[in-house]
Design an enzyme around this catalytic site. Structure first.
Site, PDB file in Angstrom:
ATOM      1  N   GLY A 141       0.803  -1.215   0.000  1.00  0.00           N
ATOM      2  CA  GLY A 141       0.000   0.000   0.000  1.00  0.00           C
ATOM      3  C   GLY A 141       0.833   1.261   0.000  1.00  0.00           C
ATOM      4  O   GLY A 141       0.386   2.316   0.458  1.00  0.00           O
TER       5      GLY A 141
ATOM      6  N   VAL B 189       3.517   3.853  -2.466  1.00  0.00           N
ATOM      7  CA  VAL B 189       3.274   4.699  -3.635  1.00  0.00           C
ATOM      8  C   VAL B 189       2.852   3.892  -4.857  1.00  0.00           C
ATOM      9  O   VAL B 189       1.827   4.177  -5.486  1.00  0.00           O
ATOM     10  CB  VAL B 189       4.535   5.531  -3.965  1.00  0.00           C
ATOM     11  CG1 VAL B 189       4.348   6.298  -5.262  1.00  0.00           C
ATOM     12  CG2 VAL B 189       4.841   6.489  -2.822  1.00  0.00           C
TER      13      VAL B 189
ATOM     14  N   GLU C  66      -1.040   3.836  -6.492  1.00  0.00           N
ATOM     15  CA  GLU C  66      -1.198   4.391  -7.837  1.00  0.00           C
ATOM     16  C   GLU C  66      -1.860   3.384  -8.771  1.00  0.00           C
ATOM     17  O   GLU C  66      -2.795   3.732  -9.516  1.00  0.00           O
ATOM     18  CB  GLU C  66       0.154   4.850  -8.393  1.00  0.00           C
ATOM     19  CG  GLU C  66       0.664   6.127  -7.731  1.00  0.00           C
ATOM     20  CD  GLU C  66       1.920   6.701  -8.363  1.00  0.00           C
ATOM     21  OE1 GLU C  66       2.291   7.828  -8.012  1.00  0.00           O
ATOM     22  OE2 GLU C  66       2.534   6.022  -9.215  1.00  0.00           O
TER      23      GLU C  66
ATOM     24  N   GLY D 124       7.806  -2.592  -3.071  1.00  0.00           N
ATOM     25  CA  GLY D 124       9.008  -1.763  -3.064  1.00  0.00           C
ATOM     26  C   GLY D 124      10.025  -2.188  -4.108  1.00  0.00           C
ATOM     27  O   GLY D 124       9.814  -3.138  -4.865  1.00  0.00           O
TER      28      GLY D 124
ATOM     29  N   HIS E  66      -5.844  34.138  -7.440  1.00  0.00           N
ATOM     30  CA  HIS E  66      -7.216  33.648  -7.244  1.00  0.00           C
ATOM     31  C   HIS E  66      -7.920  33.531  -8.595  1.00  0.00           C
ATOM     32  O   HIS E  66      -7.761  34.398  -9.449  1.00  0.00           O
ATOM     33  CB  HIS E  66      -7.973  34.625  -6.349  1.00  0.00           C
ATOM     34  CG  HIS E  66      -9.404  34.268  -6.141  1.00  0.00           C
ATOM     35  ND1 HIS E  66      -9.813  33.291  -5.264  1.00  0.00           N
ATOM     36  CD2 HIS E  66     -10.533  34.755  -6.711  1.00  0.00           C
ATOM     37  CE1 HIS E  66     -11.120  33.198  -5.286  1.00  0.00           C
ATOM     38  NE2 HIS E  66     -11.586  34.085  -6.164  1.00  0.00           N
TER      39      HIS E  66
END
Length: 459
Positions: free
Chosen positions: A179, A181, A185, A265, A438
């Site tokens: 769980g 990266v 994804e 990993g 903005h």
């Protein structure tokens, strides 16, 4: 092998042409060095061919699928007819091919000597490339990383991210082991494509390296999207047959799906490359260096994913530039891993740089930390985009901002200012007086800083 008297010699000889290696090559050439760059596969490495670029192409396709599915609430009546996996792969391949062509051309134009083949360190200044010796006054090791598999056999219905990027069908269901990266994804992409996804993560939460406030929002968002996850439980075994794959968890739960993605990993690519034979120190396969990336042996340096720390392409770029300037005697500034910007491109996106709240308290003391959160519900552009989430800033009391974290649709685009705030050690009062345009999501950083400076405008 006897050394050839005709061995070609370079000022800088680099083993590995991924993000770290090719950036070192480009910067070294700029500094006037002769450069040899050894690459066994394609220039660009994991990032370009099986990592950053192709996965983000998939994530963009997933965003378009979601837009088509949800556009009616914006008054645009479209329907999602289907996902064409072959066309998605073709689109991804086109992006990769274009970037690869550009990179190859750039290195050629800059007169980097690209040496194709399998390189191996055979001396403190020598690399053997398929039987041909090359010498370097300085050696830079940048051999990258590969997907960890925890001993699982990859094939059939059990995939790593590399195979997942070339699937020619959309599975009905998928189990994602991991769980972090990569796992979140792919889970996000597949959910957008209509896949029933379950994540298995042995640690207590998804994206466990993120700030708890970010984790909470992500897990809530994933539940709302229908992405299931089992956290705090490790898997014990994975089995497959002609029709499905099964994952047995440590608590006895058995999950079944069309495919299993192993996303546990990435490990360093250093085995069998002669590093230890030349006296380099390795720890679990990683090359150990000092803070200036020197291995302690001769003029040998190591950069990128083979050096312990966060495995990110832009860390590799930075280290590549750093080491070329270090060799040139320019004494470049060391950037600590904690201050490297990070983005996870799931939906909603996550961005972070610097210390999380728990890590900051651990570093500076519980009573020395102040935090402020700003809910994106108050941000006009976020409402227009239909996203929720938050920005969180962490400061040392009466001191600088040491962490900026965010989650929300497209929020990764705000990492630029976030990393400047942290790396330039800005105070909330510094950021509060700056003008943020903005309506943008960027305003949310300004609002958070205003509140942390004690003068909230909209809170």
């Amino acid at each position: 092998m006897a050394e050839s008297a005709a061995a070609q010699e370079f000022d800088v000889l680099i083993l590995g042409g991924g993000s770290a290696g090719y950036s070192a090559a480009l910067r070294a050439v700029q500094l006037g060095f002769t450069v040899g760059l050894v690459e066994k596969a394609k220039l660009g490495g994991t990032c370009l061919h099986t990592g950053c670029i192709p996965t983000k192409a998939f994530l963009h396709a997933a965003e378009l699928a979601d837009n088509a599915r949800e556009s009616a609430k914006y008054g645009i009546n479209t329907t999602l007819e289907s996902i064409d996996p072959a066309a998605v792969v073709s689109y991804k391949d086109g992006i990769v091919a274009g970037k690869y062509k550009g990179l190859s051309g750039l290195l050629k134009m800059k007169k980097v000597n690209v040496i194709e083949g399998n390189g191996r360190l055979v001396g403190q200044d020598t690399i053997d490339v398929d039987g041909v010796l090359y010498k370097g006054k300085n050696i830079v090791l940048a051999t990258g990383s590969t997907s960890r598999t925890f001993g699982l056999e990859i094939g059939g219905r059990v995939l790593t991210s590399t195979e997942a990027l070339n699937l020619d069908f959309v599975p009905k269901s998928a189990i994602v082991l991991g769980g972090g990266v990569i796992g979140v994804e792919f889970a996000s992409v597949w959910n957008s494509f209509g896949v029933d996804v379950t994540i298995v993560e042995g640690l207590p939460s998804l994206v466990p390296n993120e700030d708890p406030a970010i984790i909470k929002v992500l897990e809530r968002s994933f539940k709302k999207r229908g992405i299931k996850f089992n956290t705090g439980v490790f898997f014990e075994k994975v089995e497959q047959d002609a029709t499905s794959a099964k994952v047995t968890l440590a608590n006895g739960t058995v999950l079944e799906a069309d495919i299993v993605l192993v996303a546990v990993g990435r490990g360093p690519v250093t085995e069998g490359l002669g590093f230890e034979e030349q006296g380099l120190t390795l720890d679990r396969g990683f090359v150990i260096t000092n803070e200036r990336l020197h291995t302690g042996v001769g003029n040998i340096y190591a950069i990128g994913d083979i050096v312990p720390g966060v495995q990110l392409a832009h860390r590799g770029y930075q280290q590549g530039i750093f080491i070329a300037e270090e060799i040139a005697g320019q004494n470049p500034v060391v950037v600590e891993d904690i201050n490297i910007p990070k983005v996870t491109y799931c939906e909603p996106e996550i961005m972070s740089v610097g210390y999380s709240e728990p890590k900051a308290k651990e570093k500076f003391g519980d009573d020395q930390i102040e935090v402020q959160e700003y809910n994106l519900a108050g941000n006009g552009k976020s409402s227009i985009l239909g996203t929720s989430g938050l920005i969180k800033m962490v400061r040392v009391k009466n001191g600088p901002i040491v962490g900026v974290h965010g989650i929300g649709g497209r929020i990764g685009e705000q990492i630029g200012e976030a990393q400047l705030i942290v790396n330039w050690e800005a105070y909330p009062e510094d950021v509060a007086q700056l003008i943020h345009a903005h309506p943008t999501q960027n305003e949310a950083l300004g609002e958070t800083a205003l509140a942390l400076a004690g003068k909230p405008l909209h809170g």
